[in-house]
Design an enzyme around this catalytic site. Structure first.
Site, PDB file in Angstrom:
ATOM      1  N   ARG A  46       0.828  -1.154   0.057  1.00 39.17           N
ATOM      2  CA  ARG A  46      -0.045   0.006   0.142  1.00 39.17           C
ATOM      3  C   ARG A  46       0.995   1.172   0.019  1.00 39.17           C
ATOM      4  NH1 ARG A  46      -1.968   1.721   4.723  1.00 39.17           N
ATOM      5  NH2 ARG A  46      -2.470  -0.323   5.392  1.00 39.17           N
ATOM      6  N   TYR A  98     -16.840  17.902 -14.670  1.00 36.84           N
ATOM      7  CA  TYR A  98     -17.261  16.375 -14.804  1.00 36.84           C
ATOM      8  C   TYR A  98     -18.125  16.128 -13.806  1.00 36.84           C
ATOM      9  CZ  TYR A  98     -16.739  11.416 -13.938  1.00 36.84           C
ATOM     10  OH  TYR A  98     -17.020  10.001 -13.830  1.00 36.84           O
ATOM     11  N   ASP A 170      -7.865  19.764 -13.329  1.00 38.52           N
ATOM     12  CA  ASP A 170      -7.970  18.570 -13.990  1.00 38.52           C
ATOM     13  C   ASP A 170      -7.602  18.480 -15.448  1.00 38.52           C
ATOM     14  OD1 ASP A 170      -9.373  16.090 -15.087  1.00 38.52           O
ATOM     15  OD2 ASP A 170     -11.259  16.339 -13.972  1.00 38.52           O
ATOM     16  N   LYS A 195      -8.692   7.614 -18.978  1.00 38.39           N
ATOM     17  CA  LYS A 195      -9.014   8.142 -20.288  1.00 38.39           C
ATOM     18  C   LYS A 195      -7.915   7.933 -21.027  1.00 38.39           C
ATOM     19  CE  LYS A 195     -12.853   8.906 -17.927  1.00 38.39           C
ATOM     20  NZ  LYS A 195     -13.266  10.080 -17.169  1.00 38.39           N
TER      21      LYS A 195
HETATM   22  C1  PLP Z   1     -13.575  10.503 -15.889  1.00 34.97           C
HETATM   23  C2  PLP Z   1     -13.142  11.674 -15.269  1.00 34.97           C
HETATM   24  C3  PLP Z   1     -12.752  11.902 -13.881  1.00 34.97           C
HETATM   25  C4  PLP Z   1     -13.038  10.779 -13.047  1.00 34.97           C
HETATM   26  O1  PLP Z   1     -12.177   9.554 -13.294  1.00 34.97           O
HETATM   27  P1  PLP Z   1     -12.521   8.182 -12.852  1.00 34.97           P
HETATM   28  O2  PLP Z   1     -11.293   7.416 -13.548  1.00 34.97           O
HETATM   29  O3  PLP Z   1     -13.529   7.745 -13.596  1.00 34.97           O
HETATM   30  O4  PLP Z   1     -12.465   7.806 -11.462  1.00 34.97           O
HETATM   31  C5  PLP Z   1     -12.554  13.071 -13.667  1.00 34.97           C
HETATM   32  N1  PLP Z   1     -12.528  14.267 -14.453  1.00 34.97           N
HETATM   33  C6  PLP Z   1     -12.766  14.017 -15.923  1.00 34.97           C
HETATM   34  C7  PLP Z   1     -12.629  15.278 -16.771  1.00 34.97           C
HETATM   35  C8  PLP Z   1     -13.216  12.874 -16.234  1.00 34.97           C
HETATM   36  O5  PLP Z   1     -13.373  13.046 -17.699  1.00 34.97           O
END
Ligand code: PLP
Length: 384
Positions: A46, A98, A170, A195
């Site tokens: 961890r 998001y 983000d 992504k």
């Molecule tokens: C998908 C997404 C998230 C969240 O990520 P996960 O891997 O699904 O937990 C946060 N910000 C954006 C812009 C996203 O497209």
């Protein structure tokens, strides 16, 4: 080192025990100690894992940061940032972001006494207006999901520094191949590695990247204390994904441009949201802070019936109807009922996210095939 080379070599060192060129998947929970407290820097998985370490190093390099931390998902990475705060602290976030981030803020952290202000960050003055002595964090996303609004990272970072706040960006939509928020003044970059970083729709993972040692130590303490760490197999998959990030983003951007332009010429289409258009309100800022415009596009038809949108969404053959984005294959999504269903309708509409908005994650297939697929689906939807 130029980015194309960096994506291939970041974080890779031949494995010291065998020379394996690819970082092995260290599928282990613990490490044998030579004597009590005497170890090779690894005690319990961890806290430390060599596959994760290689990935975290790669993440730091490709975001032009000093430190990377990997998490079990994007929202787990966001959650770790929120745990820097205490009750009474205030956060300024975008009113268009998001849906899962909004859900985490409004449904989980509000009840722990964190106060959120949601503003239109297209105009940075809106941010300044909300700052008071309790403000601790600015949470920005650019381009935004799904309306493709652009936030001026440098301008926000100046406000953030002036008031001693933490600015977290983000960077999921742009990916490190198109935008690096740290050199623009951000304190933390967050990614849903699910992504573009992973890139193949086969893993859930998140990441934070930063330059400040104290911030890194605090976030590492949260990572190991709260335990939202990714497994070694998932780290391996994201490490592999990163190797092709540069070339994938080139193709995503080319295909995105071709499709945005096609949609704009289709008489059935009312509006296309894509920052590459010179008349997009954030175009000049996007051009300055991004290397290209990526593969995310949203659009609306003139026909604003839900039924027409539903028919379109079910009529594409190559674009698969699914949440998520950033994989090599193209996806089509209905934010109102899918990715952004956790935002109350009233909020959504107020912020410009209509019931009939359609979002595309343009993959790296042949652009002509993708255009043909969309053209057919629009025809079916608008003539049925
Ligand atoms: C998908 C997404 C998230 C969240 O990520 P996960 O891997 O699904 O937990 C946060 N910000 C954006 C812009 C996203 O497209």
């Amino acid at each position: 080192m130029k980015p194309a080379t960096k994506f291939i070599h970041a974080g890779s060192h031949p494995d010291p025990s065998t020379g394996a060129i690819m970082t092995p998947i260290y599928q282990t929970s613990t490490y044998v100690q030579e004597a009590p407290g005497v170890n090779k820097g690894y005690e319990y998985a961890r806290s430390q894992n060599p596959t994760r370490k290689a990935l975290e190093e790669a993440l730091a390099e490709i975001e032009e940061g000093k430190f990377g931390l990997a998490f079990g998902s994007g929202v787990a990475a966001t959650d770790a940032v929120m745990k820097l705060l205490k009750p009474g602290d205030e956060v300024i976030a975008a009113n268009d972001m998001y849906g899962g981030t909004y859900r985490l803020f409004s449904k989980i952290y509000e009840k722990f006494g964190i106060v959120f202000h949601y503003v239109d960050m297209g105009n940075v003055k809106h941010i300044e207006d909300c700052i008071n002595s309790n403000t601790k964090l600015i949470w920005a996303e650019t381009p935004t999901n799904p309306l493709m609004n652009i936030v001026d990272i440098k301008a926000v970072s100046i406000i953030s520094k002036n008031h001693n706040l933490i600015l977290c960006v983000d960077n999921t939509f742009a990916s490190p191949a198109l935008q690096n928020p740290l050199p623009l003044g951000a304190d933390i970059v967050m990614h849903s590695a699910t992504k573009y970083l992973g890139g193949h729709s086969d893993v859930i993972q998140g990441a934070l990247i930063m330059n400040d040692q104290l911030l890194r130590d605090e976030l590492y303490f949260i990572q190991k204390s709260c335990g939202a760490v990714p497994g070694p197999m998932d780290c391996f998959l994201v490490l592999r994904g990163i190797k092709t990030l540069g070339i994938r983003m080139e193709r995503h951007s080319q295909n995105g441009a071709a499709i945005a332009q096609y949609l704009r010429t289709n008489p059935a289409v009312k509006k296309v949201y894509w920052p590459g258009f010179t008349d997009h309100p954030g175009h000049e800022i996007a051009k300055a802070q991004m290397k290209d415009f990526g593969g995310m596009i949203s659009f609306e038809l003139h026909d604003d019936s839900i039924e027409t949108a539903r028919t379109l969404l079910s009529s594409t053959k190559l674009f698969a109807l699914a949440e998520s984005l950033g994989g090599v294959e193209s996806l089509i999504n209905h934010p109102a009922s899918m990715t952004h269903a956790s935002i109350p309708r009233e909020e959504r509409i107020k912020n410009g996210l209509s019931d009939t908005l359609i979002r595309l994650s343009v993959g790296i297939e042949d652009a002509d095939d993708l255009i043909e697929d969309l053209a057919k689906a629009i025809r079916v939807a608008t003539t049925s």
